[in-house]
Each structure stands twice: as structure tokens, then as C-alpha cells.
Design an enzyme around this catalytic site. Structure first.
Site, PDB file in Angstrom:
ATOM      1  N   LYS A 104     -83.777   3.035  20.400  1.00  0.00           N
ATOM      2  CA  LYS A 104     -82.913   1.809  19.866  1.00  0.00           C
ATOM      3  C   LYS A 104     -82.529   1.013  21.277  1.00  0.00           C
ATOM      4  CE  LYS A 104     -78.673   1.354  17.186  1.00  0.00           C
ATOM      5  NZ  LYS A 104     -77.688   1.780  16.494  1.00  0.00           N
TER       6      LYS A 104
ATOM      7  N   ALA B 121     -78.749  -4.357  17.808  1.00  0.00           N
ATOM      8  CA  ALA B 121     -79.861  -3.650  18.351  1.00  0.00           C
ATOM      9  C   ALA B 121     -81.004  -3.512  17.482  1.00  0.00           C
ATOM     10  CB  ALA B 121     -79.593  -2.270  18.871  1.00  0.00           C
ATOM     11  N   GLN B 122     -82.373  -3.046  17.913  1.00  0.00           N
ATOM     12  CA  GLN B 122     -83.412  -2.930  17.010  1.00  0.00           C
ATOM     13  C   GLN B 122     -84.118  -1.686  17.346  1.00  0.00           C
ATOM     14  OE1 GLN B 122     -85.704  -6.380  17.784  1.00  0.00           O
ATOM     15  NE2 GLN B 122     -87.272  -5.438  19.318  1.00  0.00           N
TER      16      GLN B 122
ATOM     17  N   ASP C   5     -70.959   5.143   7.858  1.00  0.00           N
ATOM     18  CA  ASP C   5     -71.863   3.938   7.167  1.00  0.00           C
ATOM     19  C   ASP C   5     -72.883   5.066   6.352  1.00  0.00           C
ATOM     20  OD1 ASP C   5     -73.048   1.693   6.715  1.00  0.00           O
ATOM     21  OD2 ASP C   5     -73.886   1.436   8.622  1.00  0.00           O
TER      22      ASP C   5
END
Length: 524
Positions: A153, A134-135, A288
Site C-alpha cells: 500500500k 493510497a493505492q 469499514d
């Protein structure tokens, strides 16, 4: 055959890319059988000149596309599979790809939200970050004349089909490896790809990331040092996630942190304690937590973003983690060993004493060093390496925990190289141990056990009633036989033909088996 040929053709292409980028140059030929050594020498002939060793695998995975890029990131969390050195090389793999066009992004948003972009957002800027799945765009929403900055997103178009194809190739390799290699079966390569597949599937449904944000927001609402962005559920779908825009200082922006006179040792403390609270207290942690995903807001609280990869720990795993940490601190290596056996992680045919001896080899060097030299993450890494000698099967949730701890510890010590990890962790670990393993925890456990027993006893009459009904039905079958109407028999004859005769035989075999069980029960 066609499927296997297709997999092999795509894998040959991947092998060519690996060879071209010099990936096979890092393989030790002495560890490869003679036919494989010849293949390695041939692969070196097409190697691209001038490729730096640290960039070889990263370049190859990036060239092969999003699924391979995600595979590399996932394997960086699995040093038990690829080795510690390879995992460290993969840590530098950046999930950054060129953004897709603004027009494509707006088309995805409009289709997903079922309204024009201009109706959903007051403004929508160009992509500010782009990854394999995704961006992210910066936008604004407007309500009652008040504008609010949001992060939008957007899933890449057709990314799911690309991932499905490449994951099929990965499964093909894993299944064949496990069918021919005992080591591959011990490492559970199919389960590794299954875990990655589930992780990617969750990342490609942005509603699930929004749900993770919401769950962590509830878990941390009273935490003094940590929070997460709020979700705009009215503008969130499978392909679009809209959330609060964070204007804080990214933890990888050391220049701004220095200019803002931030207390860096205290910032390191916040990172460590926040992670441990989430892992131990909640059993749900951000997996993360690199500096680019962490911000410091104007109130001094940490704010995490990008909840695509999350980790979960059950109560058993949390008790396991707390007890092994306490065991190493107190040098009670036998207790650490016993916890592994009690959790079922090490097969019972092994010796607790031998396992405790192996753990002592890890723990004793710790007590010859100062606190700031002791790495909790390294301790868990060594522990997981030793467990392989005792047939401990891979535990994905523990590997993900260990990997995240490596990252978190690195972030914290980046702010304070002399940070005493154990001292910082002590209040969080001790609070959890006292609450869950001390008198209060034992009372709560007993109450939970009593509740489970109560539910079983409450359901006992219904279970008994169903059992009696089954026995009465079987008794009727014994007394009267199986009765079928003529219409049913005729329909079965017309539709099933010869197959029906075999099914009828099977039915009578099953009935005879039940009759035998009934007779045995009545004789008791």
C-alpha cells in the site's frame, strides 16, 4: 481577512460544483429562509441536465477531490448530522480514483524504504486498487530462495497538503455555523470535523494502520472464525505498508461463493459474531466492514483488510451497549433510560420517566415482530434519533459503532435474509454481560478499584511531601520576600523595559495571593 477570503473563494467553487451537479435540487425549499430560497432557485439555473438524483452528491464530491470524497464517506457514518436519507445516499459513494503512475509509486517506495525497489521486492506489479489516500500493488518478497506474495500500500504523493487545505475550509464552515446556530452547536460540527481530521491523519500514516493490524491480530489470535493479514514491518514506513497478500474469496464475489458451496447462513453468523466480539470484548473494531474488505480464506475463516478506519469503545461504552441491548430484550425500558443517565449521555435535568417513555416507543414495536424482522442496527439508529430530543450530545464512538453495525448486519442478512440477529448475537452478548456485569465482573471491578485505591495511597506520601515543600516555600516568601540578584534585575531592565514592570506587578499579585492562601491554611 486574507485567510477568510481564501476560504470563501474555495467554498464558492465548491458551491458551483454542487450546483452544477444538481445537489441543491434535493433540498426542500420550505426548510430554507427566504434569502436562501432565492439562492436555491439561482443554483438550479446552472444545474447539469439529466443527472440522476442518487448520483448528484457522489458526482460532486468526486469532482471536488480526495478530501471531499473522504468527507462524504465520513458523513455517511453520521446520520445524526446529515439525516438518514442523505447518509444512505452517501453509503454508495465509492472511494475509487484513477491510480497514479507506477513510476511515482516506485519513487515513493524507494524514498520511504531508503533502498531501490528492486532490493526491497523481488517483483512489484501495477496498482490493483486506488483510493483517495493510497493505492495497492501486488508484489513479492524473497528470502532464502522462497518467494512470498505481499500487498504493498503506497500513499499518494502530496496528498497530505491537499487534505490540509480542504480541511481548513471545512473548519471555517464549522466554526461559523456553530457561532450562528444552536443546532450546529448541539451537533458539534467542529468536533465532527476534528474527528474526521484525526481519522484522516491516522489513515495518512501507514505505520498506524500497521499497528492496528498488529493489535487486532493479538486480540483475535484465538478466534476460530477470524484473522487479519500479517505485517511485514521491515518494509513498512510512514508512506508504505507491506502485508500478507490474501488469496481468499471476497464476500462481494457471490458467484465464487456459490461455486465453492459455502454455507452462507453460517458465513452470516461469522460476520455478526466476529464484529460483536471485537466491539464488546476488545473495545477495538474494524469500522469499514463492507464486503469488499472481507475475504474467506481456504480454512473457512474471515480475513479483514484495509484497517484505515478503526473504532474504539471504552468500558463505559461497552457496558452501555450491552445493557441497552439487554434492556430492550427484556423490555426493561426504565433500565435503558437509567443507563443513559448513568453514562452521562443525557443531561440530568431531564426526566428519567419521560426518557423511558420515549424509549418504550422504540422498543414495543420490536415485540410485535418475528426475530428476523428486528434490526439491531435500526434499533440503535432510532435510539440515537430519540436522544436528540433530550439534548444528548453527539457521541462519535457510538455513531461509528451504529454505522458499522448497519453495514455488518446488511452483509450478514445478504447471506441469510431470515437470519435471527438476536439469536446469533446472544452468546457473544451474554458472555460479555456475565463476565463484566455478573458476579465475576463485579469481583474483577472491585479488585480493579482496590488497585486504583492502592496506587493513590502509595502516592500519598510523595503528594504530602510536595505539598509541605510548597507551603515551606510560600512561608519563606512571606518571611523574607522575593529576592532578586542585581545581575538579574539589570538583565530584566535591559531586555524587558516597560513590560518588565507589569510582569513584576503581576508577580507580586500572585505572591500576595499565595500569602493569603498560606495565612488561611495556618488559621485552620
Amino acid at each position: 481577512m486574507i485567510s477568510a477570503t481564501t476560504h470563501i473563494a474555495r467554498l464558492v467553487r465548491a458551491g458551483y460544483v454542487f450546483a452544477r451537479e444538481g445537489v441543491f435540487g434535493v433540498v426542500d425549499p420550505s426548510l430554507v429562509p427566504p434569502p436562501g430560497q432565492l439562492a436555491l432557485r439561482l443554483a438550479r439555473l446552472i444545474e447539469r441536465p439529466g443527472t440522476k438524483s442518487g448520483q448528484r452528491l457522489s458526482r460532486a464530491l468526486t469532482r471536488l477531490g480526495p478530501a471531499y470524497l473522504k468527507l462524504g464517506q465520513f458523513l455517511a457514518t453520521r446520520p445524526d448530522v446529515v439525516g438518514v436519507m442523505m447518509a444512505r445516499d452517501l453509503e454508495s459513494l465509492q472511494d475509487r480514483l484513477p491510480p497514479f503512475s507506477q513510476g511515482e509509486a516506485e519513487a515513493v517506495i524507494a524514498q520511504s524504504l531508503e533502498r531501490p525497489v528492486a532490493q526491497a521486492f523481488a517483483s512489484l506489479g501495477p496498482a490493483v486498487a486506488a483510493a483517495s489516500i493510497a493505492q495497492v500493488h501486488r508484489g513479492e518478497t524473497e528470502r532464502d530462495g522462497v518467494r512470498k506474495s505481499v500487498a504493498v500500500k503506497v500513499l499518494r504523493p502530496n496528498v497530505a497538503a491537499r487534505f490540509r487545505r480542504d480541511l481548513g475550509d471545512f473548519f471555517f464552515v464549522a466554526y461559523n455555523a456553530e457561532s450562528h446556530s444552536a443546532e450546529a452547536r448541539r451537533l458539534r460540527l467542529v468536533e465532527v470535523i476534528n474527528t474526521m481530521s484525526r481519522s484522516v491523519a491516522m489513515e495518512m500514516d501507514l505505520r498506524l494502520e500497521a499497528a492496528a493490524l498488529s493489535e487486532m491480530a493479538e486480540n483475535t489470535r484465538d478466534d476460530p472464525d477470524f484473522r487479519v493479514p500479517t505485517v511485514d514491518w521491515d518494509r513498512t514506513t510512514h508512506n508504505v505498508l507491506t502485508m500478507e497478500w490474501i488469496d481468499g474469496i471476497a464476500l462481494n464475489d457471490h458467484a465464487r461463493l456459490a461455486q465453492s458451496n459455502i454455507d452462507l447462513p453460517d458465513l452470516g453468523r461469522k460476520v455478526i459474531q466476529s464484529f460483536l466480539r471485537h466491539a464488546l470484548r476488545d473495545g477495538f473494531f474494524h469500522a469499514d466492514m463492507h464486503p469488499g474488505n472481507l475475504f474467506l480464506d481456504d480454512t473457512g475463516r474471515l480475513v479483514a483488510v484495509d484497517f484505515g478506519i478503526m473504532g474504539r469503545l471504552g468500558l463505559k461504552e461497552r457496558r452501555f451497549l450491552a445493557e441497552i441491548l439487554l434492556g430492550f430484550i427484556t423490555r426493561d425500558y426504565r433500565r435503558v433510560a437509567e443507563v443513559h443517565f448513568e453514562a452521562g449521555y443525557v443531561p440530568g435535568h431531564h426526566s428519567v420517566e419521560n426518557f423511558a417513555q420515549a424509549i418504550r416507543a422504540i422498543g414495543e414495536p420490536i415485540h410485535n415482530r418475528t426475530a428476523e424482522e428486528i434490526s439491531m442496527a435500526k434499533l440503535l439508529t432510532l435510539l440515537l434519533e430519540v436522544t436528540g430530543l433530550f439534548d444528548m450530545q453527539t457521541r462519535p464512538e457510538l455513531i461509528l459503532l451504529q454505522k458499522t453495525m448497519v453495514v455488518v448486519e446488511g452483509v450478514a442478512r445478504g447471506f441469510d435474509p431470515k437470519l435471527d440477529i438476536w439469536k446469533v448475537a446472544d452468546p457473544v452478548v451474554r458472555e460479555w454481560i456475565e463476565r463484566n456485569l455478573g458476579p465475576i465482573g463485579r469481583i474483577q471491578g472491585a479488585m480493579a478499584g482496590a488497585g486504583d485505591l492502592g496506587r493513590v495511597l502509595t502516592g500519598a506520601p510523595a503528594i504530602a511531601a510536595r505539598s509541605v515543600a510548597v507551603l515551606e516555600h510560600l512561608e519563606k516568601m512571606v518571611r523574607e520576600g522575593v529576592t532578586l540578584s542585581p545581575e538579574t534585575i539589570a538583565a530584566m531592565g535591559r531586555t524587558e523595559g516597560r513590560k518588565s514592570r507589569w510582569r513584576t506587578i503581576a508577580l507580586w499579585i500572585i505572591a500576595a495571593t499565595f500569602i493569603g492562601i498560606l495565612i488561611a491554611v495556618r488559621q485552620l
